[in-house]
Design an enzyme around this catalytic site. Structure first.
Site, PDB file in Angstrom:
ATOM      1  N   ARG A  16       0.833  -1.217   0.000  1.00  0.00           N
ATOM      2  CA  ARG A  16       0.000   0.000   0.000  1.00  0.00           C
ATOM      3  C   ARG A  16       0.863   1.262   0.000  1.00  0.00           C
ATOM      4  O   ARG A  16       0.519   2.250  -0.651  1.00  0.00           O
ATOM      5  CB  ARG A  16      -0.946  -0.024   1.206  1.00  0.00           C
ATOM      6  CG  ARG A  16      -2.060  -1.042   1.001  1.00  0.00           C
ATOM      7  CD  ARG A  16      -3.074  -1.026   2.123  1.00  0.00           C
ATOM      8  NE  ARG A  16      -4.151  -1.975   1.875  1.00  0.00           N
ATOM      9  CZ  ARG A  16      -4.757  -2.671   2.831  1.00  0.00           C
ATOM     10  NH1 ARG A  16      -4.408  -2.525   4.095  1.00  0.00           N
ATOM     11  NH2 ARG A  16      -5.737  -3.499   2.520  1.00  0.00           N
ATOM     12  N   ARG A 157       0.641   0.304 -11.638  1.00  0.00           N
ATOM     13  CA  ARG A 157      -0.251   0.491 -10.480  1.00  0.00           C
ATOM     14  C   ARG A 157      -1.359  -0.569 -10.469  1.00  0.00           C
ATOM     15  O   ARG A 157      -1.630  -1.202  -9.461  1.00  0.00           O
ATOM     16  CB  ARG A 157      -0.863   1.894 -10.592  1.00  0.00           C
ATOM     17  CG  ARG A 157      -1.507   2.446  -9.348  1.00  0.00           C
ATOM     18  CD  ARG A 157      -2.841   1.873  -9.043  1.00  0.00           C
ATOM     19  NE  ARG A 157      -3.310   2.388  -7.769  1.00  0.00           N
ATOM     20  CZ  ARG A 157      -4.205   1.796  -7.014  1.00  0.00           C
ATOM     21  NH1 ARG A 157      -4.725   0.636  -7.362  1.00  0.00           N
ATOM     22  NH2 ARG A 157      -4.590   2.315  -5.885  1.00  0.00           N
ATOM     23  N   LYS A 168      -3.148 -11.379   0.153  1.00  0.00           N
ATOM     24  CA  LYS A 168      -4.440 -11.705   0.762  1.00  0.00           C
ATOM     25  C   LYS A 168      -4.684 -13.223   0.744  1.00  0.00           C
ATOM     26  O   LYS A 168      -5.213 -13.780   1.686  1.00  0.00           O
ATOM     27  CB  LYS A 168      -5.569 -10.960   0.038  1.00  0.00           C
ATOM     28  CG  LYS A 168      -5.530  -9.455   0.332  1.00  0.00           C
ATOM     29  CD  LYS A 168      -6.612  -8.672  -0.385  1.00  0.00           C
ATOM     30  CE  LYS A 168      -6.508  -7.189  -0.003  1.00  0.00           C
ATOM     31  NZ  LYS A 168      -7.397  -6.336  -0.789  1.00  0.00           N
ATOM     32  N   ASN A 194     -11.645  -3.288   0.534  1.00  0.00           N
ATOM     33  CA  ASN A 194     -11.476  -2.634   1.821  1.00  0.00           C
ATOM     34  C   ASN A 194     -11.908  -1.181   1.623  1.00  0.00           C
ATOM     35  O   ASN A 194     -11.125  -0.336   1.168  1.00  0.00           O
ATOM     36  CB  ASN A 194     -10.007  -2.739   2.268  1.00  0.00           C
ATOM     37  CG  ASN A 194      -9.799  -2.205   3.662  1.00  0.00           C
ATOM     38  OD1 ASN A 194     -10.462  -1.243   4.071  1.00  0.00           O
ATOM     39  ND2 ASN A 194      -8.888  -2.808   4.404  1.00  0.00           N
ATOM     40  N   GLU A 198     -10.011   2.429   0.414  1.00  0.00           N
ATOM     41  CA  GLU A 198     -10.397   3.142  -0.814  1.00  0.00           C
ATOM     42  C   GLU A 198     -10.764   4.603  -0.503  1.00  0.00           C
ATOM     43  O   GLU A 198     -10.338   5.522  -1.209  1.00  0.00           O
ATOM     44  CB  GLU A 198     -11.595   2.451  -1.489  1.00  0.00           C
ATOM     45  CG  GLU A 198     -11.215   1.142  -2.133  1.00  0.00           C
ATOM     46  CD  GLU A 198     -12.348   0.512  -2.946  1.00  0.00           C
ATOM     47  OE1 GLU A 198     -13.226   1.250  -3.434  1.00  0.00           O
ATOM     48  OE2 GLU A 198     -12.349  -0.725  -3.094  1.00  0.00           O
ATOM     49  N   THR A 242      -7.796  -2.474 -10.779  1.00  0.00           N
ATOM     50  CA  THR A 242      -6.899  -3.166  -9.843  1.00  0.00           C
ATOM     51  C   THR A 242      -7.617  -4.370  -9.242  1.00  0.00           C
ATOM     52  O   THR A 242      -7.054  -5.465  -9.105  1.00  0.00           O
ATOM     53  CB  THR A 242      -6.428  -2.199  -8.722  1.00  0.00           C
ATOM     54  OG1 THR A 242      -5.873  -1.039  -9.333  1.00  0.00           O
ATOM     55  CG2 THR A 242      -5.395  -2.856  -7.812  1.00  0.00           C
ATOM     56  N   GLU A 246      -6.863  -8.396  -9.362  1.00  0.00           N
ATOM     57  CA  GLU A 246      -6.818  -9.245  -8.164  1.00  0.00           C
ATOM     58  C   GLU A 246      -7.699 -10.485  -8.345  1.00  0.00           C
ATOM     59  O   GLU A 246      -7.279 -11.609  -8.077  1.00  0.00           O
ATOM     60  CB  GLU A 246      -7.296  -8.460  -6.926  1.00  0.00           C
ATOM     61  CG  GLU A 246      -6.325  -7.381  -6.479  1.00  0.00           C
ATOM     62  CD  GLU A 246      -6.754  -6.693  -5.180  1.00  0.00           C
ATOM     63  OE1 GLU A 246      -7.238  -7.392  -4.270  1.00  0.00           O
ATOM     64  OE2 GLU A 246      -6.595  -5.466  -5.078  1.00  0.00           O
TER      65      GLU A 246
HETATM   66  O1  PRE Z   1      -5.160  -2.156  -0.597  1.00  0.00           O
HETATM   67  C1  PRE Z   1      -5.865  -3.123  -0.918  1.00  0.00           C
HETATM   68  O2  PRE Z   1      -6.262  -3.957  -0.103  1.00  0.00           O
HETATM   69  C2  PRE Z   1      -6.243  -3.313  -2.308  1.00  0.00           C
HETATM   70  O3  PRE Z   1      -6.858  -4.311  -2.633  1.00  0.00           O
HETATM   71  C3  PRE Z   1      -5.936  -2.255  -3.319  1.00  0.00           C
HETATM   72  C4  PRE Z   1      -7.134  -1.352  -3.561  1.00  0.00           C
HETATM   73  C5  PRE Z   1      -6.655  -0.252  -4.552  1.00  0.00           C
HETATM   74  O4  PRE Z   1      -6.859  -0.395  -5.753  1.00  0.00           O
HETATM   75  O5  PRE Z   1      -6.019   0.699  -4.066  1.00  0.00           O
HETATM   76  C6  PRE Z   1      -8.216  -2.151  -4.178  1.00  0.00           C
HETATM   77  C7  PRE Z   1      -9.222  -2.685  -3.438  1.00  0.00           C
HETATM   78  C8  PRE Z   1      -9.423  -2.363  -2.012  1.00  0.00           C
HETATM   79  O6  PRE Z   1     -10.767  -2.100  -1.764  1.00  0.00           O
HETATM   80  C9  PRE Z   1      -8.576  -1.248  -1.568  1.00  0.00           C
HETATM   81  C10 PRE Z   1      -7.582  -0.736  -2.299  1.00  0.00           C
END
Ligand code: PRE
Length: 257
Positions: A16, A157, A168, A194, A198, A242, A246
């Site tokens: 992050r 990114r 995860k 999360n 976000e 993103t 995932e």
């Molecule tokens: O940081 C995370 O846990 C991610 O999965 C990355 C990310 C993002 O694109 O920044 C994507 C999904 C989550 O809801 C939060 C942030």
């Protein structure tokens, strides 16, 4: 984060932090791109005003292929955080290979959303960040150059989603394995999301656009990137893509067990 030390790469906090650093790179490149109009000729295949000998694609594709060919020779795509737009055109490095320890599943290079990223960039993002809709024939090279840098930054990114997904998965193998076996895509989306993270990203982007998007000594001057556009790009395009990376990565994760 050090790609030679797998434990640093799969630490969600490090991932992050790296995503936060990438925000600055992307914002400053958006600002660079905002000095030019949209320049549709750069993206049109076989544009009559921009003929390229022995090539049927767009000027951007031609320039991007050439850039990736050179960058592949200096090892860019050996790094697990880099994804080529034209994987079938890249060349063998002239530098000796670096043996990165494997942190991602072996199929990871096949999770490649660059086609979609390029499409979203050309058809949506350029219209939000450009100076105006129109051509500028004297700046085609500058536009393609900054487009390539922006596309590569956005790609890095968005494909960082693979590291997030792997972290995860490793943090809760039983849960993810069950959802993967049941092809529970909705469940996977729910678990990787999360909302607090976000929201924090979007809040931070608002502040960054306020600060970086205008000359700090002339607050009334012309704004280069607005908080509204930056938040829209992240909320509607960057974060959803993103998450797509995932989910796509996770859906195949049991192949590598
Ligand atoms: O940081 C995370 O846990 C991610 O999965 C990355 C990310 C993002 O694109 O920044 C994507 C999904 C989550 O809801 C939060 C942030």
């Amino acid at each position: 984060m050090d790609f030679l030390k797998p434990e640093t790469v799969l630490d969600l906090k490090n991932i992050r932090d790296e995503l936060v650093r990438m925000e600055d790179t992307i914002i400053f490149k958006f600002i660079e791109r905002s000095h030019f109009p949209t320049c549709p000729a750069v993206y049109k295949e076989r544009d009559p005003g921009l003929r390229i000998p022995d090539f049927d694609g767009s000027f951007l594709d031609w320039a991007l292929i050439k850039a990736e060919m050179t960058q592949s020779q200096i090892r860019r795509f050996e790094s697990p955080d880099e994804t080529p737009f034209f994987p079938d055109k890249i060349l063998k490095p002239i530098l000796p290979s670096i043996n990165y320890p494997r942190v991602l599943a072996t199929y990871s290079p096949e999770v490649n959303f660059n086609g979609e990223i390029k499409d979203v960039y050309i058809n949506q993002i350029t219209h939000l960040i450009s100076k105006y809709d129109g051509e500028c024939w004297e700046n085609l090279g500058s536009v393609a150059t900054i487009d390539i840098e922006l596309l590569q930054s956005l790609s890095r990114r968005i494909h960082f989603g693979k590291f997030v997904a792997e972290a995860k998965f490793q943090a809760d193998r039983p849960l993810y394995s069950k959802m993967i076996r049941e092809r529970d895509i909705e469940g996977i989306y729910e678990n990787i999301t999360n909302s607090a993270v976000e929201e924090k990203i979007l809040e931070r982007l608002c502040v960054k656009a306020e600060v970086y998007g205008v000359d700090p000594t002339d607050k009334a001057g012309q704004r280069k990137i607005t908080p509204a556009y930056l938040v829209k790009i992240y909320r509607e395009l960057v974060i959803p893509l993103t998450k797509k990376v995932e989910v796509d990565y996770l859906l195949r994760r049991l192949e590598s067990e």
